[in-house]
Design an enzyme around this catalytic site. Structure first.
Site, PDB file in Angstrom:
ATOM      1  N   THR A 249      26.044   4.369   1.714  1.00  9.26           N
ATOM      2  CA  THR A 249      25.764   4.815   3.084  1.00  9.26           C
ATOM      3  C   THR A 249      26.810   4.283   4.082  1.00  9.26           C
ATOM      4  O   THR A 249      27.726   3.553   3.692  1.00  9.26           O
ATOM      5  CB  THR A 249      24.309   4.418   3.457  1.00  9.26           C
ATOM      6  OG1 THR A 249      23.430   4.926   2.462  1.00  9.26           O
ATOM      7  CG2 THR A 249      23.849   4.832   4.797  1.00  9.26           C
TER       8      THR A 249
ATOM      9  N   THR B 274      24.269   9.159   5.405  1.00 11.41           N
ATOM     10  CA  THR B 274      24.325   8.906   3.964  1.00 11.41           C
ATOM     11  C   THR B 274      24.391  10.173   3.126  1.00 11.41           C
ATOM     12  O   THR B 274      23.946  11.229   3.578  1.00 11.41           O
ATOM     13  CB  THR B 274      23.063   8.099   3.542  1.00 11.41           C
ATOM     14  OG1 THR B 274      23.164   7.706   2.182  1.00 11.41           O
ATOM     15  CG2 THR B 274      21.788   8.891   3.711  1.00 11.41           C
TER      16      THR B 274
ATOM     17  N   GLU C 218      23.457   9.161  -0.019  1.00 10.69           N
ATOM     18  CA  GLU C 218      22.694   8.315  -0.929  1.00 10.69           C
ATOM     19  C   GLU C 218      23.614   7.532  -1.863  1.00 10.69           C
ATOM     20  O   GLU C 218      24.335   6.676  -1.421  1.00 10.69           O
ATOM     21  CB  GLU C 218      21.641   9.110  -1.716  1.00 10.69           C
ATOM     22  CG  GLU C 218      20.338   8.350  -1.951  1.00 10.69           C
ATOM     23  CD  GLU C 218      20.458   7.040  -2.703  1.00 10.69           C
ATOM     24  OE1 GLU C 218      20.325   5.985  -2.052  1.00 10.69           O
ATOM     25  OE2 GLU C 218      20.639   7.023  -3.932  1.00 10.69           O
TER      26      GLU C 218
HETATM   27  N1  GLY Z   1      19.809   6.490   0.738  1.00 12.18           N
HETATM   28  C1  GLY Z   1      19.770   5.303   1.488  1.00 12.18           C
HETATM   29  C2  GLY Z   1      18.568   5.195   2.341  1.00 12.18           C
HETATM   30  O1  GLY Z   1      18.148   6.199   2.870  1.00 12.18           O
HETATM   31  O2  GLY Z   1      18.018   4.135   2.506  1.00 12.18           O
END
Ligand code: GLY
Length: 586
Positions: free
Chosen positions: A407, A425, A427
């Site tokens: 992120t 992000t 992810e």
């Molecule tokens: N994918 C990282 C989060 O949303 O925490």
């Protein structure tokens, strides 16, 4: 075909402030620069400014945002331009194929609000999305790589809406810097090169991704190499011409769907209906009164503000200020407060448009009662979720999502006092590794719990059609006397919560300036084991914490906090020395 754009000059001009030691590569004729030169991008300094400031995870992106602010752009304008650039120069972390949460302070209305641009699960998804035919959860990498993990992207919709509501400059002008950079090529940074080398196997799986990130000799792109991305430039030109919504109504969205569904080895169920019906949701900020400030951030589907809030609220029952940052006892209290907060997070927090959640997670009396469980100097033996006030309680099982650190975070304050804190992000590093139109598609759906039930009880964060996976992203604006005092956030998966809480405690309790607070070594405890940052003074906590009863793990802890402090009209910025971030201001 992209025509040469006037922003080319902008990309080679040095900004007035702080960047004099940096060598910006865009626009140079050579196809490579020496890696040592690229590594000078890692410089950070405490930055001061009077009018506006930007902190991002990448110097090229910071410079683009700086020029937008200098040209009279708003914080929202600068974020649009920066996000377009980050998707190119830091593709492992965020981009057009992902989602984001933004906390926005509108100075003209003196109003703080939040925007949820989280990806959604496809309408065809079922709670068994990440289970095999016997109902057994898939392994993380079997779930991530391919089309199955791709949720409906929200970032482009967010950019369009922020610009429509808060923009000063023409939309297309905000896209031109990144389009030029994509067309001319950008210089691969050491961090991107390292991430590419680490993800070699998954990046090699799909021909389009492989063709972009690999050299003909089979090596991944190296630091200092120039990387051009014509499809990305064309995408930006399309968005500049037809607007952000065209992403959802035109060819780009259709192509994303066909890529996700047609990938042979791990197809997904995203549909054109998912893309066409995507909405960004404006939500009320979640705020905790703390030490004379209001710490405000993103509520569900993010667990960020509630969990950071619980950590601050529980630790506030102890005198952390007089213990100071060198006290093992202070870290033990922070660590156990975090374990208690993570227990509640795992049981109760998910997308509240789909599942009910206790109303009392930040109630003062509840936090006081949770704090009473902590004994200074002695590790909590067992940790379980509490029983916060809840009008209509239901029995739930604990979440079982697998989360890895990735992120990016952007903090911006403009000349009119508007502020934006965005955590953004795709992810996992490089998301699903599927590419379409020059950008990577997210794997955000793996932030759901792969298991949907445990011991007969549903898990709040299970997959459901249209639902948004629970996040840890904690974009934060700390308010003082109803004005922004601190704009801050971090990447890092579920470690984000601890990184942000640490920065707030260091600044608000221990009086550190924002750069000191960010640079302070990381020590976190989410699930029992105390994680201490390798190669830093935090490792000195190992013995005292072990003596208190903890298991300790010494490891790399790659926070990426970007922060701006506003005190008496002065802006002070800090960027995380663990990544390539840069603060610029004027
Ligand atoms: N994918 C990282 C989060 O949303 O925490």
């Amino acid at each position: 075909m992209i025509k040469p754009l006037p922003w080319r000059a902008l990309l080679t001009a040095a900004p007035l402030c702080l960047a004099s030691s940096l060598s910006f590569a865009a626009g140079q004729a050579a196809d490579t620069i020496a890696p040592e030169a690229a590594s000078t991008l890692q410089t950070q300094k405490l930055a001061h400014a009077q009018h506006f400031m930007i902190a991002t995870a990448n110097p090229v992106a910071s410079k683009i945002g700086y020029e937008i602010l200098k040209a009279g752009g708003s914080a929202a304008d600068a974020y649009v331009a920066v996000q377009m650039a980050l998707g190119l120069v830091e593709p492992q972390s965020s981009g057009l194929g992902g989602g984001a949460f933004a906390v926005y302070y509108d100075a003209s209305k003196k109003k703080l609000t939040t925007f949820d641009a989280r990806e959604t699960a496809p309408l065809e998804a079922t709670p068994a999305l990440f289970q095999d035919k016997n109902g057994k959860p898939l392994t993380f990498y079997d779930a991530v790589v391919g089309g199955r993990s791709v949720g409906t992207p929200g970032t482009v919709k967010l950019l369009g809406e922020l610009h429509e509501r808060y923009g000063n400059l023409p939309w297309k002008d905000l896209l031109e810097p990144a389009a030029t950079l994509a067309q001319d090529g950008f210089i691969v940074s050491p961090r991107l090169a390292g991430a590419l080398a680490n993800s070699k196997k998954s990046l090699a799986r799909y021909p389009q991704t492989k063709a972009y990130f690999f050299n003909p000799d089979g090596t991944t792109k190296q630091a200092g190499q120039r990387l051009k991305n014509t499809p990305y430039a064309e995408t930006l030109l399309m968005l500049a011409t037809y607007g952000a919504d065209s992403f959802y109504t035109g060819r780009i969205g259709k192509d994303i769907v066909s890529k996700v569904r047609s990938v042979p080895d791990n197809p997904g169920v995203l549909s054109e209906k998912d893309i066409a019906s995507y909405t960004v949701k404006e939500r009320t900020p979640v705020c905790l009164p703390y030490q004379g400030y209001d710490v405000c951030g993103m509520g569900p589907p993010s667990s960020g503000a509630l969990t950071v809030g619980q950590i601050l609220g529980i630790t506030n029952q102890f005198d952390l200020a007089s213990m100071g940052p060198n006290s093992p006892k202070a870290w033990q209290i922070i660590g156990d407060a975090s374990r208690l907060a993570f227990a509640d997070r795992g049981r109760y927090i998910a997308d509240t448009d789909y599942v009910p959640m206790p109303e009392g997670l930040l109630d003062a009396d509840y936090l006081k009662a949770r704090a009473k469980l902590i004994t200074p100097g002695k590790a909590l033996k067992t940790v379980a979720p509490g029983e916060p006030a809840w009008r209509h309680p239901i029995a739930l099982a604990d979440d079982q999502a697998i989360e890895f650190p990735n992120t990016s975070h952007v903090s911006i304050v403009d000349k009119d006092g508007n502020a934006i804190s965005v955590t953004t992000t795709i992810e996992h590093g490089f998301g699903s590794t599927l590419m379409s139109h020059g950008f990577l598609l997210n794997n955000e759906l793996t932030d759901f719990s792969f298991k949907s039930y445990q011991d007969g009880h549903p898990i709040a964060n299970r997959v459901e059609p249209g639902k948004r996976p629970r996040s840890s992203m904690s974009p934060t604006i700390v308010m003082k006397d109803n004005k922004p005092y601190l704009v801050v956030g971090s990447p890092g998966g579920s470690q984000i919560i601890g990184y942000v809480a640490k920065t707030l405690i260091a600044n608000l309790q221990w009086g550190m300036d924002i750069q000191q607070a960010i640079s302070l070594p990381n020590s976190l405890n989410r699930f029992g084991t105390f994680e201490l940052e390798k190669g830093t003074a935090a490792t000195k906590l190992a013995k005292p914490l072990e003596a208190m009863g903890y298991k300790v793990a010494i490891k790399d802890m790659n926070s990426g906090v970007q922060g701006i402090e506003i005190r008496n009209g002065q802006l002070t910025g800090g960027a995380d020395p663990r990544r390539e971030g840069l603060v610029l201001g004027d």
